[in-house]
Design a protein around this motif. Structure first.
Motif, short mmCIF file in Angstrom:
data_model
loop_
_atom_site.label_atom_id
_atom_site.label_comp_id
_atom_site.label_asym_id
_atom_site.label_seq_id
_atom_site.Cartn_x
_atom_site.Cartn_y
_atom_site.Cartn_z
N THR A 129 0.67 -1.20 -0.24
CA THR A 129 -0.03 0.16 0.09
C THR A 129 0.86 1.12 0.02
O THR A 129 0.58 2.25 -0.65
N LEU A 141 -7.82 1.69 5.15
CA LEU A 141 -8.37 0.16 5.72
C LEU A 141 -9.50 0.21 6.52
O LEU A 141 -9.71 0.83 7.66
N LEU A 146 -9.07 -3.19 2.11
CA LEU A 146 -8.41 -1.96 1.52
C LEU A 146 -9.34 -1.34 0.66
O LEU A 146 -9.43 -1.89 -0.51
#
Length: 422
Positions: A129, A141, A146
């Motif tokens: 990420t 999150l 995600l």
């Protein structure tokens, strides 16, 4: 729940065909999301993890057809793409996170559940990420997912410095960067053969990638990718596993499709232990030079070092070595869970943190044992092949994730092994 029964004793002789690489194929399959044209993979392994990835891609709108008894995967993503990768599928396998980069690159947004997989230690997603964030993605999150969105709907090239050489993150960023605007440079990139294999496939689809196989990979984004046909590279972990079978049991086995360059550091340790590895016209031949294995020390490292995915199998070999071996695990914590099971078979092993000390014993004894993860399961089978009496390995569903037809392949070279249906 199925189990595998192994009766020890007897040397091995014959040939074992090595399948395409599981870890390579699991990265190659999400590449279909990068193009609306067909992507065909040949030499695909026939494993439960491949079926899980097929299920995931199908849920996202891709068409995946298995041909030639599963050895060919014909894929296409020409229809509407669903950008939400559901927990019920993703939780089954760590590699499911590899759809994040392609979805972001193609659609500009994605919702991907945090992944599952073997319980061999923390493998956080932050390196993935963080890299995507540098390319302009906003990632939150929430509720175990995600939620990612590319700024302006399109990723942008960036210089990304990984804190360590992560295979999965390198693959995710490479795929994302193929359709990004501008140039992406990955520093401290993973160098594994699976990375090179993915780059080869992406180049066949029209991507512009340089430096794969080194620690710096450069990707120049293009407007679109087209279809391609690509052969999956040989599975170096299956190769190394079956190379250890004649090393443990004696005899001589030829591994069809094997290549020393895939496992150079591993082959060096085998040589030090008294195992000969030679190239043949069709692969590699392995034989034990002496009656007893010599003790060697092993430290797992990223490629081109000794693979962590062969540490458990190597420990099985060293249980009956002449002397004391020290195995240091530097990739994953909690990856000595097979040690207590080997101790049940008479092995002399002490584990302290990331180090295992193995004092060789004259003989292992068959016993009921339990697989704790994918590589541990096959290490117990190898140990059972060298042990006196019968060994029953339970929880072998782990095995099906990474080894196709393991019983058939080992039986074909003389092992006394069978699968017991529950």
């Amino acid at each position: 729940m199925d189990s595998i029964l192994v009766r020890g004793g007897g040397k091995l002789s014959g040939q074992i065909p090595i399948a395409g690489a599981k870890n390579a194929c699991l990265a190659l399959m999400p590449a279909t999301l990068l193009s609306d044209e067909p992507l065909t993979l040949t030499n695909a392994p026939r494993l439960s993890d491949i079926r899980t990835m097929t299920e995931l891609l199908s849920s996202l709108g891709a068409e995946v057809t298995s041909l030639q008894e599963g050895k060919v995967l014909a894929m296409a993503s020409h229809g509407p793409i669903n950008t939400r990768a559901e927990y019920d599928i993703v939780r089954k396998m760590r590699a499911s996170n590899l759809v994040l980069g392609p979805l972001l690159a193609r659609e500009g947004h994605a919702e991907v559940s945090l992944p599952g997989g073997c319980a061999i230690g923390a493998r956080p997603m932050d390196i993935h990420t963080d890299g995507l964030a540098k390319m302009g993605a906003q990632i939150d999150l929430r509720d175990g997912y995600l939620h990612a969105k590319a700024d302006g709907g399109k990723l942008k090239g960036a210089v990304i410095d990984f804190p360590f050489a992560s295979v999965g993150a390198t693959e995710n960023i490479m795929m994302a960067a193929t359709l990004a605007k501008g140039t992406t440079v990955i520093n401290n990139a993973a160098r594994e053969p699976e990375i090179v294999d993915l780059a080869d496939c992406l180049r066949a689809m029209g991507a512009q990638i340089d430096g794969d196989g080194t620690s710096t990979v450069t990707i120049q984004g293009v407007d679109r990718l087209h279809g391609a046909t690509h052969r999956v590279v040989t599975d170096r972990i299956e190769l190394g596993t079956y190379m250890l079978a004649p090393a443990i049991c004696g005899g001589e086995v030829e591994l069809l499709g094997g290549r020393i360059d895939l496992l150079a550091a591993f082959c060096e340790k085998l040589d030090a232990a008294g195992i000969s590895v030679s190239e043949t016209e069709n692969g590699l031949s392995v034989t034990r030079r002496e009656d007893q294995i010599r003790a060697v020390d092993v430290t797992t490292e990223p490629f081109p070092g000794f693979p962590t995915d062969l540490q458990a199998q190597m420990m099985a070999l060293l249980c009956t070595a002449n002397g004391t071996s020290v195995l240091e695990e530097k990739i994953f914590e909690n990856r000595f869970m097979h040690a207590p099971e080997l101790i049940r078979m008479g092995a002399d092993i002490e584990v302290h943190g990331g180090t295992a000390t193995v004092k060789g014993v004259s003989k292992l004894k068959g016993a009921p044992v339990m697989a704790t993860d994918l590589r541990a399961s096959v290490s117990l089978i190898l140990a059972g092949m060298a042990a006196e009496g019968e060994t029953t390995v339970s929880r072998v569903y782990h095995l099906d994730r990474g080894y196709e037809h393991v019983v058939t392949k080992l039986r074909g070279v003389g092992a006394d092994i069978e699968r017991i249906k529950s």
